[in-house]
Design a protein around this motif. Structure first.
Motif, PDB file in Angstrom:
ATOM      1  N   THR A  36       0.835  -1.274  -0.082  1.00 68.07           N
ATOM      2  CA  THR A  36       0.105  -0.044   0.053  1.00 68.07           C
ATOM      3  C   THR A  36       0.957   1.082  -0.051  1.00 68.07           C
ATOM      4  O   THR A  36       2.155   1.126   0.279  1.00 68.07           O
ATOM      5  N   MET A  37       0.400   2.268  -0.247  1.00 66.04           N
ATOM      6  CA  MET A  37       1.119   3.765  -0.208  1.00 66.04           C
ATOM      7  C   MET A  37       1.668   3.923   1.239  1.00 66.04           C
ATOM      8  O   MET A  37       2.619   4.515   1.262  1.00 66.04           O
ATOM      9  N   GLN A  38       0.793   3.754   2.252  1.00 66.80           N
ATOM     10  CA  GLN A  38       1.262   3.810   3.432  1.00 66.80           C
ATOM     11  C   GLN A  38       2.336   2.990   3.878  1.00 66.80           C
ATOM     12  O   GLN A  38       3.293   3.320   4.469  1.00 66.80           O
ATOM     13  N   GLN A  39       2.513   1.742   3.206  1.00 67.50           N
ATOM     14  CA  GLN A  39       3.564   0.785   3.594  1.00 67.50           C
ATOM     15  C   GLN A  39       4.921   1.392   2.863  1.00 67.50           C
ATOM     16  O   GLN A  39       6.190   1.457   3.459  1.00 67.50           O
ATOM     17  N   ARG A  41       5.292   4.648   2.129  1.00 69.15           N
ATOM     18  CA  ARG A  41       5.696   5.671   2.745  1.00 69.15           C
ATOM     19  C   ARG A  41       6.496   5.376   3.914  1.00 69.15           C
ATOM     20  O   ARG A  41       7.635   5.885   4.237  1.00 69.15           O
ATOM     21  N   ALA A  42       6.115   4.274   4.816  1.00 68.57           N
ATOM     22  CA  ALA A  42       6.837   3.869   5.935  1.00 68.57           C
ATOM     23  C   ALA A  42       8.171   3.053   5.553  1.00 68.57           C
ATOM     24  O   ALA A  42       9.278   3.611   6.118  1.00 68.57           O
ATOM     25  N   ALA A  58       4.965   6.987  13.557  1.00 69.13           N
ATOM     26  CA  ALA A  58       3.656   7.231  13.383  1.00 69.13           C
ATOM     27  C   ALA A  58       3.390   8.717  13.497  1.00 69.13           C
ATOM     28  O   ALA A  58       2.754   9.258  12.403  1.00 69.13           O
ATOM     29  N   LEU A  61       4.631   9.845   9.657  1.00 66.04           N
ATOM     30  CA  LEU A  61       3.916   9.477   8.890  1.00 66.04           C
ATOM     31  C   LEU A  61       2.616  10.418   8.901  1.00 66.04           C
ATOM     32  O   LEU A  61       1.473  10.536   8.240  1.00 66.04           O
ATOM     33  N   ILE A  63      -0.053   9.410  11.119  1.00 70.73           N
ATOM     34  CA  ILE A  63      -1.122   8.459  11.464  1.00 70.73           C
ATOM     35  C   ILE A  63      -1.085   8.008  12.926  1.00 70.73           C
ATOM     36  O   ILE A  63      -0.106   8.393  13.703  1.00 70.73           O
ATOM     37  N   THR A  67      -2.964   2.144  13.629  1.00 70.78           N
ATOM     38  CA  THR A  67      -2.880   2.174  12.386  1.00 70.78           C
ATOM     39  C   THR A  67      -1.387   1.688  12.040  1.00 70.78           C
ATOM     40  O   THR A  67      -1.195   0.968  11.122  1.00 70.78           O
ATOM     41  N   LEU A  68      -0.282   2.436  12.696  1.00 71.87           N
ATOM     42  CA  LEU A  68       1.041   2.087  12.381  1.00 71.87           C
ATOM     43  C   LEU A  68       1.175   0.709  12.715  1.00 71.87           C
ATOM     44  O   LEU A  68       1.725  -0.047  11.998  1.00 71.87           O
ATOM     45  N   ILE A  71       0.230  -1.439   9.780  1.00 69.33           N
ATOM     46  CA  ILE A  71       1.313  -1.538   8.851  1.00 69.33           C
ATOM     47  C   ILE A  71       2.611  -2.150   9.067  1.00 69.33           C
ATOM     48  O   ILE A  71       3.273  -2.802   8.236  1.00 69.33           O
TER      49      ILE A  71
END
Length: 175
Positions: A36-39, A41-42, A58, A61, A63, A67-68, A71
């Motif tokens: 995912t985009m969040q993954q 980004r992390a 967190a 990002l 978030i 949520t973190l 991820i």
């Protein structure tokens, strides 16, 4: 519109066109990564920052901790990150890239780099030299702004420390 504003508008328009093209052309390789985009980004943040606590990651990002956790759990299940104990605080776990995580980011960077070199290689030397000067100038300006932000942050911390110690609370600017 003055000359500077007109040039800036031209740059913004060309950059927008360029970005659309790059996304269309690079989407096949870049978005074929099953993250995912969040993954992603992390992973990018960890690559740039090194080991971070869950709280730090967190916050970076933007978030929440819950949520973190999801991820990081998924990234860890894929072997892209590890959670390691913090050397200073037993309650804290640091999140770090694994070799597989670094390899994935290196592969993505190489795809981008190959595409960029292919495009840049088509420019004539005069245009390429001008672009090199422009990008180098932008890098200098970015470094100056980063230094300015660090100085402002240091000044704010100094003022906060002074207030906590009973000082005047006035910010002293560094020469």
């Amino acid at each position: 519109m003055d000359d500077r504003a007109e040039l800036i508008a031209r740059i913004e328009s060309a950059e927008s066109d360029f970005r659309r093209y790059v996304i269309r052309q690079g989407a096949t390789d870049f978005f074929s990564v099953d993250l995912t985009m969040q993954q992603l980004r992390a992973l990018f943040v960890l690559a740039a920052s090194g080991a971070l606590s869950a709280h730090e990651l967190a916050e970076t990002l933007g978030i929440g901790p819950t949520t973190l956790t999801g991820i990081v759990d998924r990234l860890q299940a894929r072997g892209l990150v590890h959670r390691l104990p913090d050397g200073q605080d037993r309650r804290v776990r640091r999140i770090v890239l694994t070799e597989a995580g670094r390899d994935l980011l290196r592969d993505l960077h190489e795809i981008k780099r190959d595409h960029q070199r292919r495009l840049l290689g088509r420019l004539d030397l005069d245009v390429l030299a001008g672009l090199a000067r422009a990008v180098e100038a932008m890098a200098r300006i970015c470094a100056e702004e980063a230094d300015s932000l660090l100085d402002a942050s240091d000044s704010a911390k100094d003022a906060e420390s002074s207030v906590l110690k009973g000082g005047s609370g006035r910010i002293r600017l560094k020469p």
